[in-house]
Every structure is written in C-alpha cells, then in structure tokens.
Design a protein around this motif. Structure first.
Motif, PDB file in Angstrom:
ATOM      1  N   LEU A 123       0.695  -0.945  -0.179  1.00  0.00           N
ATOM      2  CA  LEU A 123      -0.133  -0.054   0.041  1.00  0.00           C
ATOM      3  C   LEU A 123       1.044   1.366  -0.207  1.00  0.00           C
ATOM      4  N   ARG A 124       0.648   1.645  -0.830  1.00  0.00           N
ATOM      5  CA  ARG A 124       1.746   3.312  -1.491  1.00  0.00           C
ATOM      6  C   ARG A 124       1.174   4.417  -2.472  1.00  0.00           C
ATOM      7  N   VAL A 125       1.737   5.258  -2.673  1.00  0.00           N
ATOM      8  CA  VAL A 125       0.919   6.525  -3.912  1.00  0.00           C
ATOM      9  C   VAL A 125       2.302   6.826  -4.376  1.00  0.00           C
ATOM     10  N   ILE A 126       2.274   6.587  -5.824  1.00  0.00           N
ATOM     11  CA  ILE A 126       3.001   7.031  -6.410  1.00  0.00           C
ATOM     12  C   ILE A 126       3.139   9.106  -7.233  1.00  0.00           C
ATOM     13  N   VAL A 127       4.177  10.057  -6.329  1.00  0.00           N
ATOM     14  CA  VAL A 127       3.367  11.232  -6.784  1.00  0.00           C
ATOM     15  C   VAL A 127       4.359  10.967  -8.154  1.00  0.00           C
ATOM     16  N   TRP A 128       4.224  11.293  -9.105  1.00  0.00           N
ATOM     17  CA  TRP A 128       4.157  11.189 -10.484  1.00  0.00           C
ATOM     18  C   TRP A 128       4.719  12.930 -11.520  1.00  0.00           C
ATOM     19  N   ASP A 129       5.380  13.765 -12.300  1.00  0.00           N
ATOM     20  CA  ASP A 129       5.396  14.811 -12.886  1.00  0.00           C
ATOM     21  C   ASP A 129       5.455  14.664 -14.271  1.00  0.00           C
ATOM     22  N   PRO A 130       4.370  13.910 -14.885  1.00  0.00           N
ATOM     23  CA  PRO A 130       4.910  13.646 -16.403  1.00  0.00           C
ATOM     24  C   PRO A 130       5.753  14.393 -17.238  1.00  0.00           C
ATOM     25  N   VAL A 131       6.416  16.010 -16.713  1.00  0.00           N
ATOM     26  CA  VAL A 131       7.075  16.289 -17.448  1.00  0.00           C
ATOM     27  C   VAL A 131       8.035  16.347 -17.686  1.00  0.00           C
ATOM     28  N   THR A 132       8.603  16.248 -16.058  1.00  0.00           N
ATOM     29  CA  THR A 132      10.329  16.307 -15.577  1.00  0.00           C
ATOM     30  C   THR A 132      10.701  14.282 -15.579  1.00  0.00           C
ATOM     31  N   GLY A 133       9.588  13.370 -15.402  1.00  0.00           N
ATOM     32  CA  GLY A 133      10.119  12.140 -14.779  1.00  0.00           C
ATOM     33  C   GLY A 133      10.061  12.338 -13.959  1.00  0.00           C
ATOM     34  N   ASP A 134       9.883  13.273 -12.688  1.00  0.00           N
ATOM     35  CA  ASP A 134      10.616  12.313 -11.674  1.00  0.00           C
ATOM     36  C   ASP A 134       9.466  12.116 -10.709  1.00  0.00           C
TER      37      ASP A 134
END
Length: 261
Positions: A123-134
C-alpha cells in the motif's frame, strides 16, 4: 554642428532587458512558445532559460493553462495528446516507468502538473511529474484504514504547496473506516514534501441514516469514499461519499488547501 550636439540614437525596445522580459512573458502558454523564442538569439535564450522568468511565466498563465492531453485511466495510463503540431506532445514523452513490485496502479487524479497513483500491494502512492519524469513513492501511513480492501475505501489528491512553487507538493489521503454500517468515521492525513513526513490523523464521524438503511438495499452498505477524483474548490478539496449517508458536507481537515468530505 559639433558632433556632441547631434541627438543620440534611440535604443531598440528589444535591447531593454526589462521590456523584453515583459514581452516574452505575454507569449501564449503553448508548449512551443518559449522554445521557439529561445532560437531567436542568445539574449532571448538567456531570458527564457532563467528559472525566475519561467516561474513568472507559469504564474502569469496559471489561470488558463493549455490542455496538453489526458491519460487513459483504465490500467494502461496511455497519454492521449489533444494539441496539433507544433504543440503536440508525443505520447511516449509522458510514459510512466514502472518499478518492480508496483503492481496495479489506480490514478487518483491530476492537479498542478502532478499525477497521484495508488498501488494497493504494498500500500503506497506514487507522485509523478510527467514533464520531468520525477517520481516520489510514499508509503501510506498505517492506521489510515483497517479495511483490507484498500482500493475500495481509500482515495487521495495531490496539489502544489503554493502557487508557482514547482519544488514542493502535498498529498491528502482520505478513507472511511469503522465497524459495520453505523459506526463509520472519515479519516484523513496530509503529507508535505517540505517536511518529508505525514501529519497526524484527522477524523470526523459520518452520520448514520437509519431510515435510509431500512428503505432500500443500496443504503445498507457501509459508507465509503467514492472512487471519483477530488474536486478543488477555492482552498478546499471535496470527495463524494457513497452508501448510508445523507446530509451536508462534513469538514475533515485543513491542509493548506483544506480537505473536506
């Protein structure tokens, strides 16, 4: 006439650095605007590459950003561009790299250029920035819910900590928990990237409607957080409840942008 008496030539407006920045600031917020402007000359490229200018550019256009496209949330998370060339973003440009062990990922919403994804096991969440890929992987704090069917009872949202702040973000997780249909409560907690930690749990009781429970089969189910994405209105986040619940919205927490149910 003596040479000193001749009027000096007027400098071009584009030679004025302050005026040039104001002109560039008012370019349309299309993906191709600043890259094409940077090709004009070295001075223009230096202005466009300045982090302070880019921050001002985002703030200037924050109320009317372009819609680059959308993600297919039915498991694949494929990016579907909506703009024409030269502003069209190639689908592979916004592809999420999967780490081993991520398993199934359910998108919880996009906001302020970030996407929040739920990974049920672990159980976790992913915070994703599609522009930078972070990507930032955050373990959901133990105790948010005691229900083993995490995906059906947990929801969340991601948002920037402040307007124009491209470095920091907050994650708000919410759940409905409790024994049986009657004793239900809403639970929320907030993660701040500035502190790198989750805050304490904030809880509020969910009213139980005995008449609704007796009137039909649908209302006999325990109240849960609906799978729809949160709505940001002003400084507040809202989620829809489903199940045995009738009444006005109940406040759950204040997260800088407050979270409400």
């Amino acid at each position: 006439m003596p040479a000193s008496s001749h009027p000096s030539s007027q400098a071009s407006p584009l030679e004025d650095g302050n005026l040039l920045r104001e002109i560039l600031l008012r370019l349309p917020p299309d993906p191709s605007s600043l890259p094409r402007a940077s090709l004009a000359c070295t001075r223009w490229r230096d202005h466009v590459a300045d982090p302070g200018f880019r921050r001002r550019f985002r703030l200037h256009h924050r109320r009317n950003p372009p819609l680059l496209g959308f993600f297919d949330g039915c498991g694949s998370l494929d990016f579907l561009p909506t703009l024409d060339a030269p502003d069209r973003v190639a689908p592979e440009r916004f592809s999420l790299k999967r780490d081993e062990g991520d398993g199934v990922r359910r998108p919880l919403g996009c906001r302020h250029g970030l996407m929040l994804l739920l990974v049920p096991k672990p159980l976790r969440v992913i915070v994703w920035d599609p522009v930078t890929g972070d990507q930032h992987r955050l373990d959901v704090p133990p105790g948010l819910t005691t229900n083993e069917c995490y995906e059906s009872v947990i929801n969340g949202a991601v948002l920037r900590a402040a307007a124009g702040d491209a470095e920091h973000f907050k994650v708000v997780m919410v759940a409905a928990d409790g024994d049986g249909v009657e004793n239900r409560r809403a639970v929320a907690c907030v993660y701040s990237s500035e502190t790198g930690a989750w805050g304490g749990f904030i809880t509020a009781p969910i009213p139980y409607d005995a008449d609704a429970h007796a009137s039909g089969l649908f209302w006999r189910f325990s109240t849960s957080i609906y799978i729809d994405h949160a709505v940001l209105a002003g400084d507040s986040l809202y989620w829809q409840l489903i199940g045995n619940f009738e009444g006005e919205a109940e406040p759950v927490c204040n997260a800088g942008a407050g979270a409400y149910l």
